[in-house]
Design a protein around this motif. Structure first.
Motif, PDB file in Angstrom:
ATOM      1  N   LEU A  61       0.835  -1.209   0.000  1.00 14.60           N
ATOM      2  CA  LEU A  61       0.000   0.000   0.000  1.00 14.60           C
ATOM      3  C   LEU A  61       0.865   1.251   0.000  1.00 14.60           C
ATOM      4  O   LEU A  61       0.637   2.167  -0.800  1.00 14.60           O
ATOM      5  CB  LEU A  61      -0.931  -0.016   1.211  1.00 14.60           C
ATOM      6  N   LEU A  62       1.866   1.295   0.859  1.00 18.08           N
ATOM      7  CA  LEU A  62       2.738   2.471   0.902  1.00 18.08           C
ATOM      8  C   LEU A  62       3.516   2.639  -0.398  1.00 18.08           C
ATOM      9  O   LEU A  62       3.775   3.764  -0.833  1.00 18.08           O
ATOM     10  CB  LEU A  62       3.691   2.385   2.094  1.00 18.08           C
ATOM     11  N   GLY A  63       3.880   1.538  -1.023  1.00 19.10           N
ATOM     12  CA  GLY A  63       4.560   1.619  -2.316  1.00 19.10           C
ATOM     13  C   GLY A  63       3.678   2.270  -3.371  1.00 19.10           C
ATOM     14  O   GLY A  63       4.134   3.096  -4.163  1.00 19.10           O
ATOM     15  N   GLU A  64       2.403   1.909  -3.371  1.00 20.51           N
ATOM     16  CA  GLU A  64       1.474   2.512  -4.335  1.00 20.51           C
ATOM     17  C   GLU A  64       1.250   3.989  -4.025  1.00 20.51           C
ATOM     18  O   GLU A  64       1.158   4.818  -4.938  1.00 20.51           O
ATOM     19  CB  GLU A  64       0.173   1.724  -4.359  1.00 20.51           C
ATOM     20  N   LEU A  65       1.183   4.328  -2.735  1.00 18.52           N
ATOM     21  CA  LEU A  65       1.012   5.733  -2.361  1.00 18.52           C
ATOM     22  C   LEU A  65       2.226   6.567  -2.748  1.00 18.52           C
ATOM     23  O   LEU A  65       2.075   7.648  -3.326  1.00 18.52           O
ATOM     24  CB  LEU A  65       0.780   5.858  -0.850  1.00 18.52           C
ATOM     25  N   THR A  66       3.415   6.083  -2.422  1.00 19.62           N
ATOM     26  CA  THR A  66       4.606   6.862  -2.756  1.00 19.62           C
ATOM     27  C   THR A  66       4.785   6.968  -4.263  1.00 19.62           C
ATOM     28  O   THR A  66       5.207   8.014  -4.760  1.00 19.62           O
ATOM     29  CB  THR A  66       5.880   6.280  -2.097  1.00 19.62           C
ATOM     30  N   GLY A  67       4.444   5.915  -4.983  1.00 19.21           N
ATOM     31  CA  GLY A  67       4.508   5.991  -6.445  1.00 19.21           C
ATOM     32  C   GLY A  67       3.573   7.065  -6.981  1.00 19.21           C
ATOM     33  O   GLY A  67       3.929   7.821  -7.895  1.00 19.21           O
ATOM     34  N   ALA A  68       2.371   7.157  -6.419  1.00 13.60           N
ATOM     35  CA  ALA A  68       1.406   8.174  -6.855  1.00 13.60           C
ATOM     36  C   ALA A  68       1.900   9.577  -6.516  1.00 13.60           C
ATOM     37  O   ALA A  68       1.761  10.498  -7.320  1.00 13.60           O
ATOM     38  CB  ALA A  68       0.047   7.921  -6.205  1.00 13.60           C
ATOM     39  N   LEU A  69       2.481   9.733  -5.340  1.00 13.30           N
ATOM     40  CA  LEU A  69       2.989  11.052  -4.941  1.00 13.30           C
ATOM     41  C   LEU A  69       4.160  11.478  -5.824  1.00 13.30           C
ATOM     42  O   LEU A  69       4.191  12.593  -6.342  1.00 13.30           O
ATOM     43  CB  LEU A  69       3.432  11.029  -3.474  1.00 13.30           C
ATOM     44  N   GLN A  70       5.112  10.579  -5.990  1.00 12.34           N
ATOM     45  CA  GLN A  70       6.321  10.925  -6.732  1.00 12.34           C
ATOM     46  C   GLN A  70       6.091  11.040  -8.231  1.00 12.34           C
ATOM     47  O   GLN A  70       6.820  11.752  -8.916  1.00 12.34           O
ATOM     48  CB  GLN A  70       7.421   9.913  -6.431  1.00 12.34           C
ATOM     49  N   GLY A  71       5.081  10.362  -8.737  1.00 12.36           N
ATOM     50  CA  GLY A  71       4.806  10.415 -10.171  1.00 12.36           C
ATOM     51  C   GLY A  71       3.945  11.591 -10.584  1.00 12.36           C
ATOM     52  O   GLY A  71       3.679  11.785 -11.765  1.00 12.36           O
ATOM     53  N   ALA A  72       3.530  12.379  -9.604  1.00 13.54           N
ATOM     54  CA  ALA A  72       2.615  13.489  -9.893  1.00 13.54           C
ATOM     55  C   ALA A  72       3.383  14.757 -10.244  1.00 13.54           C
ATOM     56  O   ALA A  72       4.506  14.971  -9.790  1.00 13.54           O
ATOM     57  CB  ALA A  72       1.727  13.749  -8.685  1.00 13.54           C
ATOM     58  N   ASP A  73       2.732  15.590 -11.025  1.00  8.34           N
ATOM     59  CA  ASP A  73       3.300  16.880 -11.398  1.00  8.34           C
ATOM     60  C   ASP A  73       2.747  17.935 -10.447  1.00  8.34           C
ATOM     61  O   ASP A  73       1.704  18.525 -10.698  1.00  8.34           O
ATOM     62  CB  ASP A  73       2.939  17.206 -12.851  1.00  8.34           C
TER      63      ASP A  73
END
Length: 197
Positions: free
Chosen positions: A69-81
């Motif tokens: 879950l945290l991996g998906e959250l951090t991926g969403a945060l870091q992949g955002a503009d």
């Protein structure tokens, strides 16, 4: 990886998967050593060898899914503009995880997980340090860029995740009055109002 290590990994996975199935079908009261051994087909000795106890097995299972879950959250945060897009991405990622993995989500939002988290919060946080640090870095970058409110990082994290966790819990509890797709559309703007600079 040696054949022995591979067998050990397979056995661990069998036990973890069985524990999750038992929890989902029988609840916390049904999650016993005997039920997990019966469901997995693995010996009692193997469970104790790999996890030390039922508590160790539950902790490993929680860590496995919390890491995902945290991996998906951090991926969403870091992949955002930008920070606003990061907030929207994190909300959507969290609620998508709940929809795609209802059993693990039920475990992570259960009273069992709450008790373990309260009793061993620092240990759980330390085990997820890499992921937690990534979120903290994202928050600090947003504050430094003037996109996020200049609040302590734990408060921003709470304002960001608090409403999402509450909606997930409500949905997982069987109350059928929350549409997670609708929440994923509506919550990002509402949350942004509380964390945006």
């Amino acid at each position: 990886m040696s054949p022995k290590q591979h067998r050990g990994e397979v056995t661990s996975d069998l036990l973890l998967d069985a524990a999750l199935r038992v929890f989902v079908t029988s609840g916390e009261q049904g999650l016993t050593v005997n039920a997990v051994v019966r469901e997995s087909g693995v010996s009692l000795g193997s469970l104790y060898h790999h996890f030390g106890s039922l508590d160790g097995l539950i902790g490993a299972l929680s860590h496995r899914w919390l890491d995902r879950l945290l991996g998906e959250l951090t991926g969403a945060l870091q992949g955002a503009d930008g920070a606003r897009a990061g907030v929207a991405g994190a909300v959507r990622a969290y609620l998508a995880f709940v929809q795609e993995h209802p059993g693990p989500a039920l475990l992570l939002h259960s009273p069992l997980a709450d008790r373990k988290g309260m009793a061993r919060g620092r240990e759980f946080r330390d085990a997820q340090e890499a992921r937690v640090s990534e979120v903290a870095r994202w928050i600090q970058l947003g504050i430094d860029a003037g996109e996020l409110a200049p609040l302590p990082a734990p408060l921003i994290e709470s304002l960001l995740m608090g409403p999402v966790v509450a909606v997930a819990r409500r949905s997982l509890s069987g109350i059928d009055d929350v549409d997670l797709d609708e929440a994923a559309r509506l919550l990002p703007d509402r949350i942004w109002r509380s964390v945006g600079a």
